[in-house]
Motif scaffolding. Structure first.
Motif, short mmCIF file in Angstrom:
data_model
loop_
_atom_site.label_atom_id
_atom_site.label_comp_id
_atom_site.label_asym_id
_atom_site.label_seq_id
_atom_site.Cartn_x
_atom_site.Cartn_y
_atom_site.Cartn_z
N LEU A 133 -3.44 -2.30 0.44
CA LEU A 133 -4.11 -1.06 -0.30
C LEU A 133 -3.07 -0.46 -1.39
CD1 LEU A 133 -5.87 0.84 2.51
CD2 LEU A 133 -6.60 -0.69 0.86
N HIS A 134 -1.76 -0.53 -0.72
CA HIS A 134 -0.52 0.10 -1.57
C HIS A 134 0.64 -0.41 -1.06
CE1 HIS A 134 -2.64 3.22 -3.54
NE2 HIS A 134 -3.27 3.41 -2.38
N SER A 135 1.73 -0.71 -1.95
CA SER A 135 3.19 -1.22 -1.55
C SER A 135 4.13 -0.34 -1.96
CB SER A 135 3.26 -2.54 -2.03
OG SER A 135 3.35 -2.68 -3.56
N VAL A 136 5.16 -0.15 -1.15
CA VAL A 136 6.28 0.80 -1.77
C VAL A 136 7.67 -0.16 -1.67
CG1 VAL A 136 7.89 2.57 -1.02
CG2 VAL A 136 5.42 3.03 -1.06
N SER A 137 8.53 -0.12 -2.53
CA SER A 137 9.65 -0.67 -2.52
C SER A 137 10.76 0.31 -2.73
CB SER A 137 10.00 -1.98 -3.42
OG SER A 137 10.88 -2.39 -3.57
N LEU A 138 11.63 0.28 -1.80
CA LEU A 138 12.79 1.26 -1.88
C LEU A 138 14.08 0.59 -1.91
CD1 LEU A 138 12.77 4.34 -1.57
CD2 LEU A 138 12.89 4.17 0.72
N SER A 139 14.96 0.87 -2.62
CA SER A 139 16.33 0.35 -2.78
C SER A 139 17.31 1.52 -3.27
CB SER A 139 16.61 -0.79 -3.51
OG SER A 139 16.22 -0.60 -4.86
N PRO A 140 18.62 1.46 -3.11
CA PRO A 140 19.66 2.53 -3.67
C PRO A 140 19.43 2.80 -5.19
CG PRO A 140 20.88 1.04 -2.21
CD PRO A 140 19.48 0.26 -2.40
N ARG A 189 9.09 16.64 -1.63
CA ARG A 189 8.93 17.43 -0.80
C ARG A 189 8.13 17.54 0.44
NH1 ARG A 189 6.76 21.51 -6.06
NH2 ARG A 189 8.47 20.76 -7.33
N ALA A 190 8.87 16.72 1.25
CA ALA A 190 7.97 16.27 2.46
C ALA A 190 8.40 17.43 3.54
CB ALA A 190 8.88 15.00 3.01
N GLU A 191 9.06 18.23 3.61
CA GLU A 191 9.28 19.46 4.36
C GLU A 191 9.26 19.20 5.84
OE1 GLU A 191 6.66 22.49 3.29
OE2 GLU A 191 7.05 22.64 1.32
N TYR A 192 10.20 18.29 6.05
CA TYR A 192 10.08 17.84 7.67
C TYR A 192 11.66 18.03 7.94
CZ TYR A 192 8.93 14.81 11.65
OH TYR A 192 8.83 14.12 12.56
N PRO A 193 12.16 18.73 8.51
CA PRO A 193 13.59 19.23 8.79
C PRO A 193 14.32 18.19 9.56
CG PRO A 193 12.47 21.33 8.75
CD PRO A 193 11.11 20.13 8.64
N PHE A 229 11.20 6.28 6.90
CA PHE A 229 10.50 7.30 6.72
C PHE A 229 10.15 7.62 5.18
CE2 PHE A 229 10.30 11.80 5.87
CZ PHE A 229 9.49 12.37 6.95
N LEU A 230 10.85 7.64 4.51
CA LEU A 230 10.60 8.03 3.09
C LEU A 230 9.63 6.74 2.36
CD1 LEU A 230 14.12 9.06 1.85
CD2 LEU A 230 12.19 10.43 2.19
N ALA A 231 9.78 5.72 2.76
CA ALA A 231 8.82 4.54 2.03
C ALA A 231 7.35 4.95 2.80
CB ALA A 231 9.36 3.17 2.43
N ALA A 232 7.10 5.15 4.20
CA ALA A 232 6.26 5.71 4.68
C ALA A 232 5.62 6.92 3.98
CB ALA A 232 6.06 5.71 6.02
N GLU A 233 6.23 7.75 3.61
CA GLU A 233 5.84 9.00 3.09
C GLU A 233 5.13 8.76 1.69
OE1 GLU A 233 6.01 12.65 3.95
OE2 GLU A 233 5.89 11.49 5.56
N ILE A 234 5.87 7.84 0.97
CA ILE A 234 5.07 7.41 -0.53
C ILE A 234 3.84 6.55 -0.36
CG2 ILE A 234 5.86 6.05 -2.57
CD1 ILE A 234 8.63 6.48 -1.85
N LEU A 235 3.97 5.81 0.69
CA LEU A 235 2.84 5.06 1.01
C LEU A 235 1.40 5.77 1.36
CD1 LEU A 235 2.69 1.79 0.94
CD2 LEU A 235 3.21 1.88 3.22
N LEU A 236 1.92 6.71 2.14
CA LEU A 236 0.79 7.62 2.82
C LEU A 236 0.25 8.59 1.78
CD1 LEU A 236 2.09 7.50 6.12
CD2 LEU A 236 0.03 6.15 5.56
N GLU A 237 1.17 9.06 0.97
CA GLU A 237 0.62 10.22 0.03
C GLU A 237 -0.17 9.14 -1.05
OE1 GLU A 237 0.81 13.46 -0.85
OE2 GLU A 237 1.25 13.44 1.18
N ALA A 238 0.12 7.98 -1.26
CA ALA A 238 -0.72 7.28 -2.10
C ALA A 238 -2.02 7.02 -1.78
CB ALA A 238 -0.12 6.07 -2.55
#
Lengths: 85, 191
Positions: free
Chosen positions: B9-16, B44-48, B61-70
């Motif tokens: 359904l969606h893909s996310v790629s994360l690198s520095p 704005r994930a708001e997850y301290p 975590f961040l890659a999953a956040e992007i994916l699930l927001e999409a």
């Protein structure tokens, strides 16, 4: 530096509370649970290490620990009375 | 590229310095020493708890956040039909090294619980599952190098049970605090 202010800085550093400033911490707010800092069980272990490493205080009794870590003020009170360094 | 009897359904790629969603730039901060924190604030994930995570967990975590927001579906709803299946090669080496450094001096021997937690590489799957209330399968496989064939097989196998209909799956690796990468996919089972 007042002990409470010193503890605020050490707690922020030890627990990686990156977005938190010392003034954001109410010394009387509960450290655990949904209010206050909302710390968890790993955090309490980190606080135990902090107390031993910085103040030479060993905490092994969980009941005592709950009272000591109720708030930053209770921590500071305990440190001032029991510190060995 | 992963492929099999499932739909991506969606893909996310994360690198520095760079985050891509479905191949398009979502956020960049070239040269930033704090790219993961920059991205966290951007989302704005708001997850301290994010700030307590090690680099492997932050990346996943961040890659999953992007994916699930999409996905644009309601977030944080308990579901037992979504798995989290990840592969990497470096296991938890970044935190392992820090933990060993912390216990190397016998005269200053204070094992840090907050580091020890992250010497388990599969914590990253748990962090994603806890955040999103997923109670399906969570697995992290440490393999020699990235192999989309292995990942495709793992996904297909996960879909053979009676419960799993969807998965957050992919590659997430961190060999140091500055060398990390993720390519995650949101996948549905072909019904």
């Amino acid at each position: 530096m007042e002990l409470i202010e010193e503890l605020k800085l050490k707690v922020i550093e030890a627990l990686n509370l990156e977005d938190m400033k010392p003034e954001d911490i109410d010394p009387d707010a509960p450290l655990f649970g949904d209010e206050g800092l909302g710390l968890d069980s790993i955090d309490v272990l980190e606080l135990i290490v902090l107390m031993e490493r910085n103040y030479g205080i060993r905490i092994s009794d969980s009941k005592t620990g709950k009272e000591i870590f109720a708030s930053l003020r209770t921590m500071a009170d305990f440190v001032s009375k029991n510190r060995t360094k | 590229m992963i492929e099999g009897c499932f739909k991506i359904l969606h893909s996310v790629s994360l690198s520095p310095g760079l985050a891509l969603l479905d191949g398009r730039k979502l956020f960049s901060s070239p040269g930033s020493a704090n790219f993961l924190s920059d991205l966290y604030h951007h989302l704005r994930a708001e997850y301290p708890k994010f700030f307590k995570m090690d680099v492997l967990c932050k990346t996943g975590f961040l890659a999953a956040e992007i994916l699930l927001e999409a996905e644009k579906a309601e977030r944080f709803v308990m579901r037992n039909d979504r798995a989290v299946l990840l592969c990497n090669a470096s296991s938890s080496i970044t935190t392992d090294r820090k933990f060993i450094e912390g216990i190397a001096n016998i005269d200053d021997f204070y094992p840090q619980p907050s580091l020890f937690v992250y010497t388990l590489p599969n914590i990253v799957t748990g962090e994603i599952a806890i955040r999103n209330k997923f109670s399906g399968e969570t697995s992290l496989y440490v393999i020699e190098k990235r192999d989309d064939g292995i990942l495709s097989s793992l996904i297909e196998r996960a879909f053979t049970d009676d419960e799993t209909l969807s998965a957050v799956a992919g590659w997430v690796d961190a060999s140091s605090d500055s060398e990390y990468e993720a390519e995650l996919f949101l996948i549905n089972k072909h019904l």
